[in-house]
Scaffold this motif. Sequence first.
Motif, PDB file in Angstrom:
ATOM      1  N   TRP A 102       0.861  -1.187   0.000  1.00  0.00           N
ATOM      2  CA  TRP A 102       0.000   0.000   0.000  1.00  0.00           C
ATOM      3  C   TRP A 102       0.898   1.238   0.000  1.00  0.00           C
ATOM      4  CZ3 TRP A 102      -0.235  -4.024   3.471  1.00  0.00           C
ATOM      5  CH2 TRP A 102      -1.360  -4.860   3.404  1.00  0.00           C
ATOM      6  N   THR A 121      -6.878  -5.785  12.098  1.00  0.00           N
ATOM      7  CA  THR A 121      -6.631  -4.369  11.807  1.00  0.00           C
ATOM      8  C   THR A 121      -5.243  -3.963  12.273  1.00  0.00           C
ATOM      9  OG1 THR A 121      -8.992  -3.910  12.165  1.00  0.00           O
ATOM     10  CG2 THR A 121      -7.503  -2.019  12.165  1.00  0.00           C
ATOM     11  N   TRP A 134      -5.788  -0.001   8.537  1.00  0.00           N
ATOM     12  CA  TRP A 134      -5.727  -0.936   7.417  1.00  0.00           C
ATOM     13  C   TRP A 134      -6.259  -2.296   7.828  1.00  0.00           C
ATOM     14  CZ3 TRP A 134      -3.266   1.412   3.166  1.00  0.00           C
ATOM     15  CH2 TRP A 134      -2.464   2.535   3.459  1.00  0.00           C
ATOM     16  N   ARG A 135      -6.715  -3.033   6.809  1.00  0.00           N
ATOM     17  CA  ARG A 135      -6.948  -4.468   6.943  1.00  0.00           C
ATOM     18  C   ARG A 135      -6.161  -5.157   5.833  1.00  0.00           C
ATOM     19  NH1 ARG A 135     -13.158  -3.928   8.149  1.00  0.00           N
ATOM     20  NH2 ARG A 135     -13.137  -3.826  10.428  1.00  0.00           N
ATOM     21  N   ASP A 137      -6.695  -7.550   3.901  1.00  0.00           N
ATOM     22  CA  ASP A 137      -7.415  -7.995   2.711  1.00  0.00           C
ATOM     23  C   ASP A 137      -8.068  -6.838   1.955  1.00  0.00           C
ATOM     24  OD1 ASP A 137      -9.192  -7.457   4.736  1.00  0.00           O
ATOM     25  OD2 ASP A 137     -10.488  -9.188   4.353  1.00  0.00           O
ATOM     26  N   HIS A 138      -7.798  -5.568   2.357  1.00  0.00           N
ATOM     27  CA  HIS A 138      -8.361  -4.407   1.677  1.00  0.00           C
ATOM     28  C   HIS A 138      -7.284  -3.735   0.815  1.00  0.00           C
ATOM     29  CE1 HIS A 138     -11.796  -4.977   4.188  1.00  0.00           C
ATOM     30  NE2 HIS A 138     -12.363  -3.840   3.859  1.00  0.00           N
ATOM     31  N   ARG A 140      -7.128  -0.613  -0.032  1.00  0.00           N
ATOM     32  CA  ARG A 140      -6.874   0.751   0.427  1.00  0.00           C
ATOM     33  C   ARG A 140      -7.077   0.831   1.933  1.00  0.00           C
ATOM     34  NH1 ARG A 140      -6.562   4.770  -3.004  1.00  0.00           N
ATOM     35  NH2 ARG A 140      -7.373   6.221  -1.452  1.00  0.00           N
ATOM     36  N   SER A 141      -6.614   1.934   2.518  1.00  0.00           N
ATOM     37  CA  SER A 141      -6.836   2.127   3.946  1.00  0.00           C
ATOM     38  C   SER A 141      -8.323   2.206   4.237  1.00  0.00           C
ATOM     39  CB  SER A 141      -6.137   3.410   4.414  1.00  0.00           C
ATOM     40  OG  SER A 141      -6.693   4.547   3.776  1.00  0.00           O
ATOM     41  N   ILE A 142      -8.720   1.807   5.432  1.00  0.00           N
ATOM     42  CA  ILE A 142     -10.124   1.858   5.819  1.00  0.00           C
ATOM     43  C   ILE A 142     -10.425   3.082   6.679  1.00  0.00           C
ATOM     44  CG2 ILE A 142     -10.444  -0.633   5.653  1.00  0.00           C
ATOM     45  CD1 ILE A 142     -10.104  -0.776   8.695  1.00  0.00           C
ATOM     46  N   PRO A 196     -17.164   2.068   5.990  1.00  0.00           N
ATOM     47  CA  PRO A 196     -16.618   1.774   4.661  1.00  0.00           C
ATOM     48  C   PRO A 196     -15.888   2.978   4.105  1.00  0.00           C
ATOM     49  CG  PRO A 196     -18.982   2.143   4.534  1.00  0.00           C
ATOM     50  CD  PRO A 196     -18.637   2.098   5.998  1.00  0.00           C
TER      51      PRO A 196
END
Length: 353
Positions: A102, A121, A134-135, A137-138, A140-142, A196
Motif C-alpha cells: 500500500w 486491523t 488498514w486491513r 485484505d483491503h 486501500r486504507s479503511i 466503509p
Amino acid sequence: MATFQSPGFAHYSLAWSPFLNNTIAVAASANYGLIGNGRLNVLSVDPSLASGLVPQRQFDTQDGLYDLAWSEVHQNQIVTGSGDGSLKLWDITLNDFPISAWHEHTREVFSVDWSNVRKDTFASSSWDGNVKLWRPDHPRSIGTLKAHNGCVYQALFSPHHPDVLATCSSDGTLKIFDLRVAVAGGSSYAPGTLPPGSFETPMALAALTIPASGMEILSLDWNKYQPFTLASGGVDKTVKIWDCRMVKIPPAGAPLIQEPVQEVGGVCEVGLSGHEYAIRKVQWSPHRPDVLASASYDMSCRIWSTIPLPGRGNLLRIYDAHTEFVVGCSWSLYDEGVLASCSWDCRTSVWRV
C-alpha cells in the motif's frame, strides 16, 4: 547475550513473534535510513551457537525500513513501514516479494502496529501528520486520522479496548482517539466495526490531548495491566508515566451516543531521568506492571521500575554494549526478563535483564 550483525544496514526496529517464542524480526536501513535500501531480517534464537542469533530469512526493499509489526492472525506474516511512505506485507515462508503493498502516506512511515484486540486491523503513522487504519485484505486504507500538526512518530492500539488508539508527535503532545467517532460533525458508526471507505477525524476530536513536553515525543507505550496508563519518551530525555483515566470513552460494545468529551490534561505520575540524550523507544514489560525499558541516542538501553527500590531508586539496569544510537527494544513475550535491543551499529542483541 546473543547478537546478530548485518554490516551496512543500521537496525531501526525489532519485534518478537507473538506465535514463535524464539523468533525476532528486525527492520533495517542502509546509510542510517537517510538514503538507500532497506532490509527485513527474520532471526531465531539458538543458545547452542556462538552468536546465539541465526538468520532465517532476509527480504530487501528499495527504501529504508523504519518499523515492523507481526500479524496477530497469521504466524508467518509481517507488515513493514518504509521511508518512501509505503507499507508492505510479507510472508516469511515465501521468497523475495511482498504479498501485499500500500502507498497512501506522502512522507516516511515511522511506525506500524497490529491490534492484538481487533486482530484483523493494523495502523500506520507518518511524518505527514496522519494515522491510517488498514486491513490486510483491503486494497486501500479503511480510515485516516488527521492526528497532529507535526510528524506522528508512533500510533498504538490500546491492549484493553478495541476502539482506542494513542499517538505521539513532534508537536509535544500525546493524544487518545476513540475510533468510533468517524467524521466531522460527530457522526458515528456501529460499535465493533469501521466505516466503509476512508474517513477523516479532525484533531479536535481526540478524546484526550496531553501537552506532555515542550519538545518532540518520539515514543509511547500502553501499560499491559493498567488501562489508560501510558509511558512516553522523547527529546527531553525523561521517561514519563501518565495517568489518563480522565478520558471518557464508553466500554467496548456500548453504543456511542455523542462525541466524546474533549479533555486536555493527563497527570504525570512518575518522571524517570538518567538518559543523556533523547529517548527513542519505550516499552512496558508484558510480564510485570511496574517494569519498562527505554532505548536512547546515548547508546544505552535502561530498565526501570515505577516502584523505587530502597537504596537504588527506579533504575534497575543499564545495558551499554552498543556503540551507536540504540533505537529499538522489545521484551520477549514468552521468557520473562529477556529483552532484545537494536542499534545503528548494525547489531541486534538479546540479553537477560
